[in-house]
Design a protein around this motif. Structure first.
Motif, PDB file in Angstrom:
ATOM      1  N   ARG A   1      10.353  -0.013  -6.823  1.00 31.48           N
ATOM      2  CA  ARG A   1      10.612   1.407  -6.973  1.00 31.48           C
ATOM      3  C   ARG A   1       9.734   2.138  -5.971  1.00 31.48           C
ATOM      4  NH1 ARG A   1       9.326   3.447 -12.781  1.00 31.48           N
ATOM      5  NH2 ARG A   1       7.218   2.941 -12.085  1.00 31.48           N
ATOM      6  N   GLN A   2      10.319   3.076  -5.254  1.00 30.27           N
ATOM      7  CA  GLN A   2       9.564   3.822  -4.262  1.00 30.27           C
ATOM      8  C   GLN A   2       9.777   5.317  -4.475  1.00 30.27           C
ATOM      9  OE1 GLN A   2      10.523   2.995  -0.119  1.00 30.27           O
ATOM     10  NE2 GLN A   2       8.497   3.655   0.542  1.00 30.27           N
ATOM     11  N   TYR A   3       8.705   5.990  -4.857  1.00 28.29           N
ATOM     12  CA  TYR A   3       8.748   7.447  -4.964  1.00 28.29           C
ATOM     13  C   TYR A   3       8.604   8.046  -3.577  1.00 28.29           C
ATOM     14  CZ  TYR A   3       8.228   6.986 -10.033  1.00 28.29           C
ATOM     15  OH  TYR A   3       8.429   6.685 -11.351  1.00 28.29           O
ATOM     16  N   SER A   4       9.040   9.290  -3.468  1.00 26.98           N
ATOM     17  CA  SER A   4       9.029   9.958  -2.173  1.00 26.98           C
ATOM     18  C   SER A   4       7.628   9.954  -1.569  1.00 26.98           C
ATOM     19  CB  SER A   4       9.516  11.401  -2.353  1.00 26.98           C
ATOM     20  OG  SER A   4       9.515  12.069  -1.114  1.00 26.98           O
ATOM     21  N   ARG A   5       7.541   9.494  -0.326  1.00 29.38           N
ATOM     22  CA  ARG A   5       6.301   9.495   0.448  1.00 29.38           C
ATOM     23  C   ARG A   5       5.215   8.583  -0.156  1.00 29.38           C
ATOM     24  NH1 ARG A   5       7.220  13.021   4.341  1.00 29.38           N
ATOM     25  NH2 ARG A   5       5.142  12.840   5.196  1.00 29.38           N
ATOM     26  N   LYS A   6       5.676   7.556  -0.878  1.00 27.07           N
ATOM     27  CA  LYS A   6       4.755   6.574  -1.437  1.00 27.07           C
ATOM     28  C   LYS A   6       5.195   5.179  -1.009  1.00 27.07           C
ATOM     29  CE  LYS A   6       2.340   9.227  -4.409  1.00 27.07           C
ATOM     30  NZ  LYS A   6       0.863   9.292  -4.476  1.00 27.07           N
ATOM     31  N   GLY A   7       4.338   4.199  -1.188  1.00 28.47           N
ATOM     32  CA  GLY A   7       4.718   2.820  -0.914  1.00 28.47           C
ATOM     33  C   GLY A   7       5.543   2.239  -2.049  1.00 28.47           C
TER      34      GLY A   7
ATOM     35  N   SER B   1      11.573  11.113 -14.503  1.00 32.91           N
ATOM     36  CA  SER B   1      10.516  10.405 -13.778  1.00 32.91           C
ATOM     37  C   SER B   1      11.018   9.101 -13.146  1.00 32.91           C
ATOM     38  CB  SER B   1       9.341  10.088 -14.710  1.00 32.91           C
ATOM     39  OG  SER B   1       9.790   9.323 -15.809  1.00 32.91           O
ATOM     40  N   ASP B   2      12.232   8.667 -13.504  1.00 37.81           N
ATOM     41  CA  ASP B   2      12.825   7.488 -12.873  1.00 37.81           C
ATOM     42  C   ASP B   2      13.441   7.828 -11.517  1.00 37.81           C
ATOM     43  OD1 ASP B   2      14.094   6.397 -16.096  1.00 37.81           O
ATOM     44  OD2 ASP B   2      12.221   5.825 -15.078  1.00 37.81           O
ATOM     45  N   SER B   3      13.499   9.105 -11.185  1.00 39.99           N
ATOM     46  CA  SER B   3      14.069   9.524  -9.897  1.00 39.99           C
ATOM     47  C   SER B   3      13.227   8.954  -8.764  1.00 39.99           C
ATOM     48  CB  SER B   3      14.107  11.058  -9.803  1.00 39.99           C
ATOM     49  OG  SER B   3      14.929  11.599 -10.816  1.00 39.99           O
ATOM     50  N   ALA B   4      13.828   8.114  -7.961  1.00 39.18           N
ATOM     51  CA  ALA B   4      13.124   7.394  -6.896  1.00 39.18           C
ATOM     52  C   ALA B   4      14.164   6.597  -6.111  1.00 39.18           C
ATOM     53  CB  ALA B   4      12.076   6.452  -7.485  1.00 39.18           C
ATOM     54  N   THR B   5      13.686   5.909  -5.111  1.00 43.66           N
ATOM     55  CA  THR B   5      14.538   4.941  -4.399  1.00 43.66           C
ATOM     56  C   THR B   5      14.211   3.554  -4.912  1.00 43.66           C
ATOM     57  OG1 THR B   5      14.683   6.323  -2.417  1.00 43.66           O
ATOM     58  CG2 THR B   5      15.126   3.973  -2.148  1.00 43.66           C
ATOM     59  N   TYR B   6      15.245   2.801  -5.226  1.00 44.60           N
ATOM     60  CA  TYR B   6      15.074   1.453  -5.768  1.00 44.60           C
ATOM     61  C   TYR B   6      15.510   0.433  -4.712  1.00 44.60           C
ATOM     62  CZ  TYR B   6      14.090   3.629 -10.190  1.00 44.60           C
ATOM     63  OH  TYR B   6      13.498   4.386 -11.180  1.00 44.60           O
ATOM     64  N   LEU B   7      14.595  -0.445  -4.375  1.00 47.25           N
ATOM     65  CA  LEU B   7      14.833  -1.446  -3.348  1.00 47.25           C
ATOM     66  C   LEU B   7      14.977  -2.817  -3.993  1.00 47.25           C
ATOM     67  CD1 LEU B   7      11.846  -0.216  -1.223  1.00 47.25           C
ATOM     68  CD2 LEU B   7      14.154  -0.140  -0.356  1.00 47.25           C
ATOM     69  N   CYS B   8      16.031  -3.525  -3.666  1.00 45.26           N
ATOM     70  CA  CYS B   8      16.104  -4.911  -4.089  1.00 45.26           C
ATOM     71  C   CYS B   8      15.521  -5.767  -2.960  1.00 45.26           C
ATOM     72  CB  CYS B   8      17.537  -5.337  -4.419  1.00 45.26           C
ATOM     73  SG  CYS B   8      18.686  -5.331  -3.023  1.00 45.26           S
ATOM     74  N   ALA B   9      14.971  -6.900  -3.348  1.00 48.68           N
ATOM     75  CA  ALA B   9      14.405  -7.821  -2.376  1.00 48.68           C
ATOM     76  C   ALA B   9      14.612  -9.238  -2.884  1.00 48.68           C
ATOM     77  CB  ALA B   9      12.920  -7.533  -2.147  1.00 48.68           C
ATOM     78  N   MET B  10      14.761 -10.155  -1.989  1.00 45.95           N
ATOM     79  CA  MET B  10      14.948 -11.535  -2.393  1.00 45.95           C
ATOM     80  C   MET B  10      14.372 -12.459  -1.336  1.00 45.95           C
ATOM     81  SD  MET B  10      19.052 -11.153  -2.293  1.00 45.95           S
ATOM     82  CE  MET B  10      18.964  -9.634  -3.236  1.00 45.95           C
ATOM     83  N   SER B  11      14.002 -13.659  -1.773  1.00 42.85           N
ATOM     84  CA  SER B  11      13.326 -14.548  -0.845  1.00 42.85           C
ATOM     85  C   SER B  11      13.757 -15.986  -1.048  1.00 42.85           C
ATOM     86  CB  SER B  11      11.815 -14.436  -1.010  1.00 42.85           C
ATOM     87  OG  SER B  11      11.420 -14.924  -2.258  1.00 42.85           O
ATOM     88  N   ALA B  12      13.578 -16.728   0.016  1.00 48.51           N
ATOM     89  CA  ALA B  12      13.857 -18.164  -0.006  1.00 48.51           C
ATOM     90  C   ALA B  12      12.718 -18.870   0.701  1.00 48.51           C
ATOM     91  CB  ALA B  12      15.183 -18.457   0.701  1.00 48.51           C
TER      92      ALA B  12
ATOM     93  N   GLY C   1       0.834  -1.186   0.000  1.00 49.53           N
ATOM     94  CA  GLY C   1       0.000   0.000   0.000  1.00 49.53           C
ATOM     95  C   GLY C   1       0.874   1.242   0.000  1.00 49.53           C
ATOM     96  N   GLU C   2       0.231   2.394   0.052  1.00 49.73           N
ATOM     97  CA  GLU C   2       0.957   3.666   0.017  1.00 49.73           C
ATOM     98  C   GLU C   2       1.600   4.017   1.352  1.00 49.73           C
ATOM     99  OE1 GLU C   2      -0.042   5.625  -3.851  1.00 49.73           O
ATOM    100  OE2 GLU C   2       1.615   4.742  -2.742  1.00 49.73           O
ATOM    101  N   GLY C   3       1.194   3.351   2.398  1.00 48.20           N
ATOM    102  CA  GLY C   3       1.815   3.586   3.691  1.00 48.20           C
ATOM    103  C   GLY C   3       1.076   4.599   4.542  1.00 48.20           C
ATOM    104  N   SER C   4       1.287   4.496   5.827  1.00 50.13           N
ATOM    105  CA  SER C   4       0.766   5.466   6.795  1.00 50.13           C
ATOM    106  C   SER C   4       1.958   6.088   7.508  1.00 50.13           C
ATOM    107  CB  SER C   4      -0.132   4.776   7.826  1.00 50.13           C
ATOM    108  OG  SER C   4      -1.312   4.283   7.244  1.00 50.13           O
ATOM    109  N   TRP C   5       2.077   7.419   7.360  1.00 50.93           N
ATOM    110  CA  TRP C   5       3.182   8.131   8.015  1.00 50.93           C
ATOM    111  C   TRP C   5       2.773   8.424   9.451  1.00 50.93           C
ATOM    112  CZ3 TRP C   5       7.977   8.971   6.220  1.00 50.93           C
ATOM    113  CH2 TRP C   5       8.199   8.769   4.850  1.00 50.93           C
ATOM    114  N   LEU C   6       3.514   7.882  10.380  1.00 47.69           N
ATOM    115  CA  LEU C   6       3.206   8.040  11.794  1.00 47.69           C
ATOM    116  C   LEU C   6       4.269   8.896  12.459  1.00 47.69           C
ATOM    117  CD1 LEU C   6       1.632   7.263  14.384  1.00 47.69           C
ATOM    118  CD2 LEU C   6       3.155   5.294  14.572  1.00 47.69           C
ATOM    119  N   THR C   7       3.809   9.910  13.174  1.00 48.85           N
ATOM    120  CA  THR C   7       4.705  10.735  13.973  1.00 48.85           C
ATOM    121  C   THR C   7       4.230  10.675  15.414  1.00 48.85           C
ATOM    122  OG1 THR C   7       5.059  12.244  12.115  1.00 48.85           O
ATOM    123  CG2 THR C   7       5.700  13.035  14.291  1.00 48.85           C
ATOM    124  N   VAL C   8       5.108  10.281  16.300  1.00 46.17           N
ATOM    125  CA  VAL C   8       4.792  10.204  17.718  1.00 46.17           C
ATOM    126  C   VAL C   8       5.470  11.378  18.429  1.00 46.17           C
ATOM    127  CG1 VAL C   8       4.883   8.811  19.814  1.00 46.17           C
ATOM    128  CG2 VAL C   8       4.686   7.697  17.585  1.00 46.17           C
TER     129      VAL C   8
END
Lengths: 112, 113
Positions: free
Chosen positions: B37-43, B82-93, A104-111
């Motif tokens: 890919r995570q844009y600022s203040r987004k999931g 528009s590619d400016s963002a934080t890129y997270l790698c993830a992996m699973s087992a 989801g988009e997340g919930s920003w929490l400030t305490v």
């Protein structure tokens, strides 16, 4: 529009308050997750629910209390939090605990 | 040693450049590899998903997995602001009855016009 919706998007609460974060997924998934994202740290898994049953609790303090009434809804109840709990709380879901999860988009929490 | 290592950057490139983002890992049991890919203040948003070694291409994005070196990469061709963002790698087992997903810290990318 994301298939996982979270409310509220922003929350400011005092250390003595009780509040809840809500998550709803519209993807027909069976597994739901709470993650915590703090600055300069990897995403931290908090809780996992699979078919409404909690399957993981990643040593999370009891001031965080999850609730999963059905496969589509997930809550995170917050009580007597600390300022260091301020973070982005992300809900996610996946099909049967498979490897691909959707956030989801997340919930920003400030305490304060 | 952390299970997943990712350089946090920031990485700044001019528009049109080829971007290379990388992660290393220590657990040889990892089988599934993802980039978010995570844009600022987004999931985080799932960008690429690969199983085992090899390459996968989707438009301007190519994910590469080298299990022998325990190294994964994401290449972005013809990068855009528009590619400016934080890129997270993830992996699973697969462990016990389910999958454990491990994230890197994320690399912050800035593409300048």
């Amino acid at each position: 529009e994301t298939g996982v919706t979270q409310t509220p998007r922003h929350l400011v609460m005092g250390m003595t308050n009780k509040k809840s974060l809500k998550c709803e997924q519209h993807l027909g998934h069976n597994a739901m997750y709470w993650y915590k994202q703090s600055a300069k740290k990897p995403l931290e898994l908090m809780f996992v629910y699979n078919f409404k049953e909690q399957t993981e609790n990643n040593s999370v303090p009891s001031r965080f209390s999850p609730e999963c009434p059905n496969s589509s809804h997930l809550f995170l109840h917050l009580h007597t939090l600390q300022p260091e709990d301020s973070a982005l709380y992300l809900c996610a879901s996946s099909q049967d605990k498979e490897s691909t999860i959707y956030f989801g988009e997340g919930s920003w929490l400030t305490v304060v | 040693q952390k299970e997943v290592e990712q350089d946090p950057g920031p990485l700044s490139v001019p528009e049109g450049a080829i971007v290379s983002l990388n992660c290393t890992y220590s657990n040889s049991a990892f089988q599934y590899f993802m980039w978010y890919r995570q844009y600022s203040r987004k999931g985080p948003e799932l960008l690429m998903y690969t199983y085992s070694s090899g390459n996968k291409e989707d438009g301007r994005f190519t994910a590469q997995v080298d299990k022998s070196s325990k190294y994964i990469s994401l290449f972005i061709r013809d990068s855009q602001p528009s590619d400016s963002a934080t890129y997270l790698c993830a992996m699973s087992a697969f462990i016990n009855s389910g999958y454990a997903l491990n994230f890197g810290k994320g690399t912050s990318l800035l593409v300048t016009p």
